[in-house]
Design a protein around this motif. Sequence first.
Motif, PDB file in Angstrom:
ATOM      1  N   ASN A 178      13.254 -12.710 -16.623  1.00 56.53           N
ATOM      2  CA  ASN A 178      12.542 -13.882 -16.136  1.00 56.53           C
ATOM      3  C   ASN A 178      13.497 -14.815 -15.392  1.00 56.53           C
ATOM      4  OD1 ASN A 178      10.390 -15.841 -15.905  1.00 56.53           O
ATOM      5  ND2 ASN A 178      11.348 -16.961 -17.584  1.00 56.53           N
ATOM      6  N   ARG A 179      14.644 -15.095 -15.996  1.00 57.79           N
ATOM      7  CA  ARG A 179      15.581 -16.053 -15.421  1.00 57.79           C
ATOM      8  C   ARG A 179      16.170 -15.572 -14.090  1.00 57.79           C
ATOM      9  NH1 ARG A 179      19.015 -15.839 -19.220  1.00 57.79           N
ATOM     10  NH2 ARG A 179      17.859 -17.304 -20.516  1.00 57.79           N
ATOM     11  N   PHE A 180      16.544 -14.306 -14.036  1.00 62.56           N
ATOM     12  CA  PHE A 180      17.280 -13.821 -12.873  1.00 62.56           C
ATOM     13  C   PHE A 180      16.410 -13.161 -11.804  1.00 62.56           C
ATOM     14  CE2 PHE A 180      20.536 -13.798 -16.273  1.00 62.56           C
ATOM     15  CZ  PHE A 180      21.402 -14.736 -15.712  1.00 62.56           C
ATOM     16  N   ILE A 181      15.179 -12.779 -12.159  1.00 61.74           N
ATOM     17  CA  ILE A 181      14.336 -12.080 -11.180  1.00 61.74           C
ATOM     18  C   ILE A 181      12.998 -12.777 -10.963  1.00 61.74           C
ATOM     19  CG2 ILE A 181      13.124  -9.912 -10.669  1.00 61.74           C
ATOM     20  CD1 ILE A 181      15.364  -8.466 -12.126  1.00 61.74           C
ATOM     21  N   LEU A 182      12.259 -12.997 -12.034  1.00 63.79           N
ATOM     22  CA  LEU A 182      10.904 -13.520 -11.880  1.00 63.79           C
ATOM     23  C   LEU A 182      10.875 -14.967 -11.399  1.00 63.79           C
ATOM     24  CD1 LEU A 182       9.186 -11.946 -15.015  1.00 63.79           C
ATOM     25  CD2 LEU A 182       9.103 -11.159 -12.641  1.00 63.79           C
ATOM     26  N   GLN A 183      11.690 -15.824 -11.989  1.00 67.02           N
ATOM     27  CA  GLN A 183      11.692 -17.224 -11.571  1.00 67.02           C
ATOM     28  C   GLN A 183      12.083 -17.383 -10.104  1.00 67.02           C
ATOM     29  OE1 GLN A 183      14.076 -19.459 -14.369  1.00 67.02           O
ATOM     30  NE2 GLN A 183      12.452 -19.482 -15.917  1.00 67.02           N
ATOM     31  N   PRO A 184      13.158 -16.746  -9.628  1.00 64.83           N
ATOM     32  CA  PRO A 184      13.490 -16.848  -8.199  1.00 64.83           C
ATOM     33  C   PRO A 184      12.394 -16.285  -7.292  1.00 64.83           C
ATOM     34  CG  PRO A 184      15.387 -16.072  -9.442  1.00 64.83           C
ATOM     35  CD  PRO A 184      14.221 -16.038 -10.384  1.00 64.83           C
ATOM     36  N   MET A 185      11.779 -15.177  -7.715  1.00 70.10           N
ATOM     37  CA  MET A 185      10.712 -14.580  -6.910  1.00 70.10           C
ATOM     38  C   MET A 185       9.499 -15.499  -6.835  1.00 70.10           C
ATOM     39  SD  MET A 185       8.767 -10.904  -7.467  1.00 70.10           S
ATOM     40  CE  MET A 185      10.291  -9.968  -7.303  1.00 70.10           C
ATOM     41  N   CYS A 186       9.130 -16.084  -7.967  1.00 70.33           N
ATOM     42  CA  CYS A 186       7.989 -16.994  -7.990  1.00 70.33           C
ATOM     43  C   CYS A 186       8.270 -18.246  -7.161  1.00 70.33           C
ATOM     44  CB  CYS A 186       7.651 -17.385  -9.427  1.00 70.33           C
ATOM     45  SG  CYS A 186       7.003 -16.041 -10.445  1.00 70.33           S
ATOM     46  N   ALA A 187       9.492 -18.741  -7.221  1.00 70.66           N
ATOM     47  CA  ALA A 187       9.851 -19.922  -6.440  1.00 70.66           C
ATOM     48  C   ALA A 187       9.801 -19.635  -4.947  1.00 70.66           C
ATOM     49  CB  ALA A 187      11.247 -20.398  -6.848  1.00 70.66           C
ATOM     50  N   GLN A 188      10.243 -18.447  -4.570  1.00 67.39           N
ATOM     51  CA  GLN A 188      10.247 -18.069  -3.152  1.00 67.39           C
ATOM     52  C   GLN A 188       8.842 -17.903  -2.601  1.00 67.39           C
ATOM     53  OE1 GLN A 188      12.306 -14.399  -2.339  1.00 67.39           O
ATOM     54  NE2 GLN A 188      11.617 -14.316  -0.201  1.00 67.39           N
ATOM     55  N   HIS A 189       7.976 -17.249  -3.363  1.00 57.41           N
ATOM     56  CA  HIS A 189       6.635 -16.918  -2.868  1.00 57.41           C
ATOM     57  C   HIS A 189       5.559 -17.906  -3.323  1.00 57.41           C
ATOM     58  CE1 HIS A 189       7.849 -12.983  -1.257  1.00 57.41           C
ATOM     59  NE2 HIS A 189       8.616 -12.870  -2.322  1.00 57.41           N
ATOM     60  N   ARG A 190       5.909 -18.763  -4.277  1.00 57.57           N
ATOM     61  CA  ARG A 190       4.969 -19.746  -4.835  1.00 57.57           C
ATOM     62  C   ARG A 190       3.751 -19.065  -5.471  1.00 57.57           C
ATOM     63  NH1 ARG A 190       5.587 -25.231  -2.476  1.00 57.57           N
ATOM     64  NH2 ARG A 190       7.496 -25.194  -1.248  1.00 57.57           N
ATOM     65  N   LYS A 191       3.994 -17.965  -6.098  1.00 52.06           N
ATOM     66  CA  LYS A 191       2.933 -17.244  -6.813  1.00 52.06           C
ATOM     67  C   LYS A 191       3.576 -16.351  -7.865  1.00 52.06           C
ATOM     68  CE  LYS A 191       1.435 -15.578  -2.949  1.00 52.06           C
ATOM     69  NZ  LYS A 191       0.686 -14.831  -1.890  1.00 52.06           N
ATOM     70  N   CYS A 192       2.762 -15.815  -8.763  1.00 54.76           N
ATOM     71  CA  CYS A 192       3.293 -14.973  -9.831  1.00 54.76           C
ATOM     72  C   CYS A 192       3.644 -13.578  -9.304  1.00 54.76           C
ATOM     73  CB  CYS A 192       2.291 -14.873 -10.973  1.00 54.76           C
ATOM     74  SG  CYS A 192       0.771 -13.978 -10.558  1.00 54.76           S
TER      75      CYS A 192
END
Length: 224
Positions: free
Chosen positions: A28-42
């Motif tokens: 979550n910390r290293f992959i999902l959170q950055p991805m969600c922040a970049q795309h503004r979606k889950c």
Amino acid sequence: LGQLNDLRDLAKARLGVDYAGATMHDVNRFILQPMCAQHRKCYAQVVNGSELKRVDIFVSHAWAENFDEFVTAVRGPFANWLVKPNVWICSLALVQSTDPELVAIQVGAGDDPSHAPFTKALEQVDKILVVRNRQVDIYGRIWCCWELFIAYQLGLVQKPGGLMVSGRPADTVMQQVVDISTAQASNLEDRRKILHHITSQRQSVESVNRIVSEVMQFVSDAVA
């Protein structure tokens, strides 16, 4: 399930030598959170785009588990299914963020967790998959207790094939007594809401403990 495997491949590449010991928290910390922040979606919306999937299976688990073992435990029960089901995993179905307010907005539902996305997802599925792990007792986590309680109320537990079990817990977990009043949550307010809702709906903590214990006994006896 294929997308979950893709996430595992991505985690292996990104985390390198640290992958073997990585938990869902780490992914979550290293992959999902950055991805969600970049795309503004889950994550699910990022990989599915506008082609959102109907959910078939709800996955109940604890984030402190080893991530690679978790993926294996989720994929294993469906290895011989010709048509693979769509699974609902909270970390992938909700926007992950370092902003606690954003997380609270998604998960929070006043004092009524029956409006939380976990509950709404359970209302849509045909089965619940309980994923045990060797690191923590999933029924020491209050959301896992809540999910199993709601699954029972919805009739999934009593339905043939409605409750599936995967993964192997530590031996000490087998001997523990369920007491949701002592179960923990990452967000203490979530814990308060769940306990408040249970008692306000003419449910006692003891009655929920009995339900969770009954199912937990099956879960403990099940062969992974």
